[in-house]
Design an enzyme around this catalytic site. Structure first.
Site, PDB file in Angstrom:
ATOM      1  N   LYS A   1       0.798  -1.224   0.000  1.00  0.00           N
ATOM      2  CA  LYS A   1       0.000   0.000   0.000  1.00  0.00           C
ATOM      3  C   LYS A   1       0.833   1.278   0.000  1.00  0.00           C
ATOM      4  O   LYS A   1       0.307   2.352  -0.279  1.00  0.00           O
ATOM      5  CB  LYS A   1      -0.968  -0.008   1.183  1.00  0.00           C
ATOM      6  CG  LYS A   1      -2.051  -1.054   1.062  1.00  0.00           C
ATOM      7  CD  LYS A   1      -2.966  -0.776  -0.133  1.00  0.00           C
ATOM      8  CE  LYS A   1      -4.043  -1.836  -0.232  1.00  0.00           C
ATOM      9  NZ  LYS A   1      -5.014  -1.542  -1.297  1.00  0.00           N
TER      10      LYS A   1
ATOM     11  N   SER B   1      -3.586 -12.696   3.284  1.00  0.00           N
ATOM     12  CA  SER B   1      -4.063 -12.432   1.922  1.00  0.00           C
ATOM     13  C   SER B   1      -3.056 -12.960   0.891  1.00  0.00           C
ATOM     14  O   SER B   1      -3.429 -13.316  -0.221  1.00  0.00           O
ATOM     15  CB  SER B   1      -4.303 -10.940   1.705  1.00  0.00           C
ATOM     16  OG  SER B   1      -3.132 -10.207   1.962  1.00  0.00           O
TER      17      SER B   1
END
Lengths: 102, 315
Positions: B43, B257
């Protein structure tokens, strides 16, 4: 043998509370017509009659693969397949209440 | 490598082979280690690009307040970049977010506004949109709809992958804001004929979907299905199993994830082996496992770990 269809909580009012229902059909469209004959109204929540395609916020998977990439309602279905219906949610690595990353 | 400051060191992460998880010498898996970014996740790329884009367009001026619905890595990345550039950051997150996560965000300098837990992430987005309307001078970057999110990957993740792996045949990443898949996917499609772009989509427990009205679903504005080859739904058990395999067999301690993404990649790898096709499959490792230790994902049996994740948005 038939095809197993996993129904999300929000749609179980159409299946008498059943989590998994069975149906037959060579394509997803045919399967939904068969299932609707046993559980009237369910198909209308998944397929938009006007456009003749899946509702925008409904995701359907055949053996874990998104049917929109398998031909949509024309996706081929075989005996023993598992069809999973899920609502589209915000999530995946983007927003998570308790745990998840990102 | 030397950089002028921490934000200048975003990206250029290593691509490492996964020799033990790869099924054959002709079908190879490669992991892009995004935990090597400054705050430990992929991110950082989107956060930096969205802030820089806001500055370029004149939205962000010294002392500005940035607003974003996030309780996770995006918040941490934005907090780091905002602190460095002198902006104030307000994150909206569901009130049942873990203490660990709140502390991380506060440490990096974010202020937190809570949204009702019952509304989940959709509600946090709604609260953020309401706050933005009440404070017209605040800037909501909105990662789900901000083209700069995808652009970060078009300009960095994609070119890095192609430079390190010119023989790439598959790119596999997680489906969240969809920024990684859209940006990297578009870049690779323009340059690699026949490349397969695979989305790994986390499938949560029933409770997560239970409250959703099917007519009020959420699809990120960035999402464009035509970029993808296919989308594979991966449950918590498979994701956990692969997350553990990644550390046991390849020594990579990743978040859950990334296990979800590895599972989808191994399904593709298996297809290639059966079809007798050569493949170089790049998978994204989004972040390290540290932030998820308290979920129980790495301890006890798989069944225990799966039970601990029930009802949580784990990816």
């Amino acid at each position: 043998m038939a095809v197993q269809v996993r129904v999300p909580t929000i749609l179980r009012s159409y299946t008498g509370g059943s989590k998994v229902v069975e149906g037959v059909g060579d394509t997803l469209a045919a399967l939904f017509i068969d299932i609707d004959s046993h559980f009237p109204g369910l198909r209308g929540r998944l397929v938009s009659e006007d456009a003749g395609e899946l509702h925008r916020f409904v995701n359907i998977y055949v053996n874990d693969e998104d049917v929109r990439f398998l031909g949509g309602l024309d996706a081929k279905i075989s005996d023993g397949d598992t069809v999973t219906i899920l609502p589209a949610v915000a999530g995946g690595s983007a927003m998570m209440p308790a745990t998840a990353g990102i | 490598m030397r950089f002028d400051s921490l934000v200048d060191s975003v990206g250029r992460t290593p691509l490492v082979g996964l020799p033990r998880l790869s099924p054959s010498p002709d079908v190879r898996l490669w992991a892009k280690l995004e935990q090597d970014n400054p705050t430990g996740s992929i991110k950082d790329r989107a956060a930096l690009w969205m802030i820089a884009d806001g500055e370029k367009r004149g939205l962000l001026t010294p002392g500005a307040t940035v607003l974003e619905p996030t309780s996770g890595n995006t918040g941490i990345s934005l907090a780091m970049v905002c602190r460095q550039r002198g902006y104030r950051l307000v994150c909206v997150m569901p009130e049942n977010t873990s203490a660990e996560r709140r502390q991380l965000l506060a440490m990096w300098g974010a202020e937190i506004v809570y949204s009702p837990a019952s509304g989940g992430s959709n509600e946090a987005v709604a609260v953020a949109k309401r706050l933005a309307a009440e404070h017209p001078d605040w800037v909501m970057l909105y990662q789900y709809g901000n083209p700069a999110n995808a652009q970060a990957h078009y300009e960095t993740t994609g070119p890095e992958l192609l430079a390190d792996l010119p023989t790439i045949t598959h790119f596999v990443a997680g489906l969240g804001t969809t920024g990684t898949l859209m940006g990297t996917g578009r870049f690779l499609r323009e340059r690699v004929p026949g490349i397969r772009i695979i989305a790994a989509e986390p499938r949560y427990g029933e409770i997560v979907y239970g409250l959703r009205n099917i007519d009020e679903g959420f699809i990120p504005e960035l999402y464009d299905g035509s970029v993808l080859t296919t989308r594979i739904s991966v449950g918590p058990k498979e994701s956990l199993r692969r997350t553990r395999q990644m550390v046991e067999e390849e020594g990579i301690f990743a978040g859950i994830s990334s296990g979800c993404i590895l599972h989808a990649a191994l399904i593709e790898a298996d297809r290639c082996v059966r079809a007798g096709q050569r493949a170089d499959i790049a998978v994204i490792v989004c972040d390290g496992g540290w932030k998820y230790l308290s979920t129980g994902a790495y301890a006890g049996t798989l069944e225990e770990a799966e039970a601990a994740l029930e009802g949580q948005l784990w990816a």
